[in-house]
Design a protein around this motif. Sequence first.
Motif, PDB file in Angstrom:
ATOM      1  N   ASP A 105     -16.820 -32.494 -45.391  1.00 14.35           N
ATOM      2  CA  ASP A 105     -15.984 -33.566 -44.830  1.00 14.35           C
ATOM      3  C   ASP A 105     -15.607 -33.264 -43.383  1.00 14.35           C
ATOM      4  N   TYR A 106     -15.279 -32.000 -43.102  1.00  9.43           N
ATOM      5  CA  TYR A 106     -14.923 -31.611 -41.734  1.00  9.43           C
ATOM      6  C   TYR A 106     -16.105 -31.774 -40.785  1.00  9.43           C
ATOM      7  N   MET A 107     -17.331 -31.433 -41.286  1.00 15.88           N
ATOM      8  CA  MET A 107     -18.539 -31.582 -40.460  1.00 15.88           C
ATOM      9  C   MET A 107     -18.830 -33.045 -40.164  1.00 15.88           C
ATOM     10  N   LYS A 108     -18.566 -33.906 -41.146  1.00  9.20           N
ATOM     11  CA  LYS A 108     -18.780 -35.339 -40.911  1.00  9.20           C
ATOM     12  C   LYS A 108     -17.811 -35.884 -39.870  1.00  9.20           C
ATOM     13  N   ILE A 109     -16.554 -35.401 -39.935  1.00  7.94           N
ATOM     14  CA  ILE A 109     -15.554 -35.871 -38.978  1.00  7.94           C
ATOM     15  C   ILE A 109     -15.897 -35.396 -37.557  1.00  7.94           C
ATOM     16  N   ASN A 110     -16.413 -34.171 -37.429  1.00  3.74           N
ATOM     17  CA  ASN A 110     -16.702 -33.578 -36.108  1.00  3.74           C
ATOM     18  C   ASN A 110     -18.194 -33.568 -35.781  1.00  3.74           C
ATOM     19  N   LYS A 111     -18.927 -34.506 -36.353  1.00  2.00           N
ATOM     20  CA  LYS A 111     -20.382 -34.508 -36.151  1.00  2.00           C
ATOM     21  C   LYS A 111     -20.775 -34.761 -34.690  1.00  2.00           C
ATOM     22  N   VAL A 112     -19.981 -35.497 -33.969  1.00  2.00           N
ATOM     23  CA  VAL A 112     -20.298 -35.755 -32.546  1.00  2.00           C
ATOM     24  C   VAL A 112     -20.180 -34.466 -31.739  1.00  2.00           C
ATOM     25  N   GLY A 113     -19.098 -33.723 -31.946  1.00  3.66           N
ATOM     26  CA  GLY A 113     -18.896 -32.453 -31.235  1.00  3.66           C
ATOM     27  C   GLY A 113     -19.960 -31.437 -31.601  1.00  3.66           C
ATOM     28  N   LEU A 114     -20.279 -31.346 -32.889  1.00  5.47           N
ATOM     29  CA  LEU A 114     -21.307 -30.399 -33.336  1.00  5.47           C
ATOM     30  C   LEU A 114     -22.667 -30.733 -32.725  1.00  5.47           C
ATOM     31  N   THR A 115     -22.999 -32.010 -32.742  1.00  6.13           N
ATOM     32  CA  THR A 115     -24.281 -32.446 -32.156  1.00  6.13           C
ATOM     33  C   THR A 115     -24.334 -32.131 -30.662  1.00  6.13           C
ATOM     34  N   ASN A 116     -23.203 -32.339 -29.985  1.00  7.17           N
ATOM     35  CA  ASN A 116     -23.130 -32.067 -28.538  1.00  7.17           C
ATOM     36  C   ASN A 116     -23.334 -30.587 -28.257  1.00  7.17           C
ATOM     37  N   ASN A 117     -22.695 -29.720 -29.062  1.00  5.72           N
ATOM     38  CA  ASN A 117     -22.847 -28.260 -28.859  1.00  5.72           C
ATOM     39  C   ASN A 117     -24.278 -27.798 -29.124  1.00  5.72           C
ATOM     40  N   ILE A 118     -24.900 -28.378 -30.160  1.00 10.56           N
ATOM     41  CA  ILE A 118     -26.295 -27.999 -30.468  1.00 10.56           C
ATOM     42  C   ILE A 118     -27.217 -28.397 -29.323  1.00 10.56           C
ATOM     43  N   MET A 143     -27.271 -13.382 -25.355  1.00  6.84           N
ATOM     44  CA  MET A 143     -26.510 -14.566 -24.931  1.00  6.84           C
ATOM     45  C   MET A 143     -26.424 -15.591 -26.064  1.00  6.84           C
ATOM     46  N   ASP A 144     -27.519 -15.814 -26.790  1.00  4.70           N
ATOM     47  CA  ASP A 144     -27.533 -16.785 -27.888  1.00  4.70           C
ATOM     48  C   ASP A 144     -26.581 -16.375 -29.013  1.00  4.70           C
ATOM     49  N   ILE A 145     -26.627 -15.068 -29.319  1.00  5.53           N
ATOM     50  CA  ILE A 145     -25.735 -14.587 -30.380  1.00  5.53           C
ATOM     51  C   ILE A 145     -24.281 -14.775 -29.987  1.00  5.53           C
ATOM     52  N   LEU A 146     -23.972 -14.484 -28.713  1.00  5.37           N
ATOM     53  CA  LEU A 146     -22.614 -14.611 -28.213  1.00  5.37           C
ATOM     54  C   LEU A 146     -22.152 -16.070 -28.266  1.00  5.37           C
ATOM     55  N   ILE A 147     -23.067 -16.975 -27.831  1.00  8.55           N
ATOM     56  CA  ILE A 147     -22.713 -18.407 -27.852  1.00  8.55           C
ATOM     57  C   ILE A 147     -22.471 -18.872 -29.289  1.00  8.55           C
ATOM     58  N   LEU A 148     -23.381 -18.483 -30.224  1.00  6.15           N
ATOM     59  CA  LEU A 148     -23.255 -18.908 -31.616  1.00  6.15           C
ATOM     60  C   LEU A 148     -22.010 -18.341 -32.269  1.00  6.15           C
ATOM     61  N   LEU A 149     -21.664 -17.088 -31.911  1.00  6.65           N
ATOM     62  CA  LEU A 149     -20.475 -16.456 -32.460  1.00  6.65           C
ATOM     63  C   LEU A 149     -19.216 -17.200 -32.013  1.00  6.65           C
ATOM     64  N   ILE A 150     -19.178 -17.511 -30.689  1.00  4.08           N
ATOM     65  CA  ILE A 150     -18.017 -18.263 -30.164  1.00  4.08           C
ATOM     66  C   ILE A 150     -17.934 -19.634 -30.832  1.00  4.08           C
ATOM     67  N   GLU A 151     -19.105 -20.259 -31.005  1.00  2.00           N
ATOM     68  CA  GLU A 151     -19.130 -21.584 -31.640  1.00  2.00           C
ATOM     69  C   GLU A 151     -18.683 -21.502 -33.099  1.00  2.00           C
ATOM     70  N   PHE A 152     -19.094 -20.463 -33.814  1.00  2.00           N
ATOM     71  CA  PHE A 152     -18.716 -20.291 -35.209  1.00  2.00           C
ATOM     72  C   PHE A 152     -17.209 -20.066 -35.347  1.00  2.00           C
ATOM     73  N   ILE A 153     -16.650 -19.202 -34.457  1.00  2.00           N
ATOM     74  CA  ILE A 153     -15.211 -18.932 -34.508  1.00  2.00           C
ATOM     75  C   ILE A 153     -14.408 -20.204 -34.223  1.00  2.00           C
ATOM     76  N   THR A 154     -14.869 -20.935 -33.199  1.00  2.00           N
ATOM     77  CA  THR A 154     -14.166 -22.181 -32.843  1.00  2.00           C
ATOM     78  C   THR A 154     -14.244 -23.190 -33.984  1.00  2.00           C
ATOM     79  N   PHE A 155     -15.434 -23.308 -34.600  1.00  2.00           N
ATOM     80  CA  PHE A 155     -15.622 -24.255 -35.706  1.00  2.00           C
ATOM     81  C   PHE A 155     -14.759 -23.876 -36.919  1.00  2.00           C
ATOM     82  N   THR A 156     -14.775 -22.549 -37.225  1.00  2.00           N
ATOM     83  CA  THR A 156     -14.013 -22.071 -38.389  1.00  2.00           C
ATOM     84  C   THR A 156     -12.515 -22.280 -38.179  1.00  2.00           C
ATOM     85  N   TYR A 157     -12.038 -21.983 -36.976  1.00  2.00           N
ATOM     86  CA  TYR A 157     -10.618 -22.160 -36.680  1.00  2.00           C
ATOM     87  C   TYR A 157     -10.207 -23.634 -36.829  1.00  2.00           C
ATOM     88  N   GLY A 158     -11.056 -24.502 -36.279  1.00  2.00           N
ATOM     89  CA  GLY A 158     -10.770 -25.933 -36.371  1.00  2.00           C
ATOM     90  C   GLY A 158     -10.760 -26.422 -37.817  1.00  2.00           C
TER      91      GLY A 158
END
Length: 335
Positions: A5-18, A44-59
Amino acid sequence: MKLIDYMKINKVGLTNNIIIFIITNCIVYTSSTINKAFKDIVYMDILILLIEFITFTYGFIKEKNKYSNILKFNEGLANKTNDFHLNIVSNILEKQSLEYLKKEESLKNNINDFEDYITKWVHDIKMNISIVDLLLEDLEEDESQKIISEMKQMEFSVNQVLYVTRANNYNLDVKSEQVAVGDEIRKAIKMNAIFFINKNIEIILEAEGFNIISDRKWIHYIFSQIINNSSKYTNENGQLHILSKEDSKAYYLHIKDNGIGIPKEDINRIFNKGFTGKNGRTRTKSTGIGLYYAKKMCNNLNIDLKVESREGEYTEFILSFYKLADYYNVTPMSH
């Protein structure tokens, strides 16, 4: 809140980050000015994905807690509302129940007071009738006979008032005991003897003795009503025939007269309250009460009461005492 449900609500942001992640990697790989060390790009990719994962999980956790608090609040509010409504309904029902109990108690007291009054009145009247009977003994037979007959009819009517009052008593209980049907029939005949004597009606009694479990006073009342009814509608020099039969299911008592009979259009209504019919209006001062209560008490005692008749020829009452009917089948008075 679920993860999907959270992914559906934030699908625009997730798509933009990808999309940004893909574009960034494409630029790094295609640029000639950037030193394309594979390890550095992977880092660099691992760092970006890690930051993205932390931000997504926190949200996700933040949104989940927010929705959980909202749901808990709504549930608590709903429970409080339901409890409030239930308390209101419960209080209303309790109040109504108390009011009905008070009305019921008042009704019981009024009915029982009325029964006490009627019972006393009946006994007083019967005392006066007995005194008049004694005084009539000093008169000439011809003069006193008609008066005696009227007095006996008055006594029968007074007794009927007493029985009707008991039949409508709020707290009436039926007493079950062994009843000799033959004895009660003879008592009922004796009670109505004066009416048969005055009209010279012959009584043929062929009822063999059998016992039932029932209420003695109500059995006597039923027999008396039917026999008295026969005395009214049988002409002079007529005949009343009482006989009993038996089979594997029941004992049957037949009370048959060769009187005026019942019109075909009236026969299905003679047990109705207050129904007098053509004969009751033209021949006697019928109230339409006696047979109504006889039928009512038969129903309460599990006795089947039927009538057969042919106008101008006969009337026959048939009582069926079923052998399976015992103490536990005798029911209290219905109201």
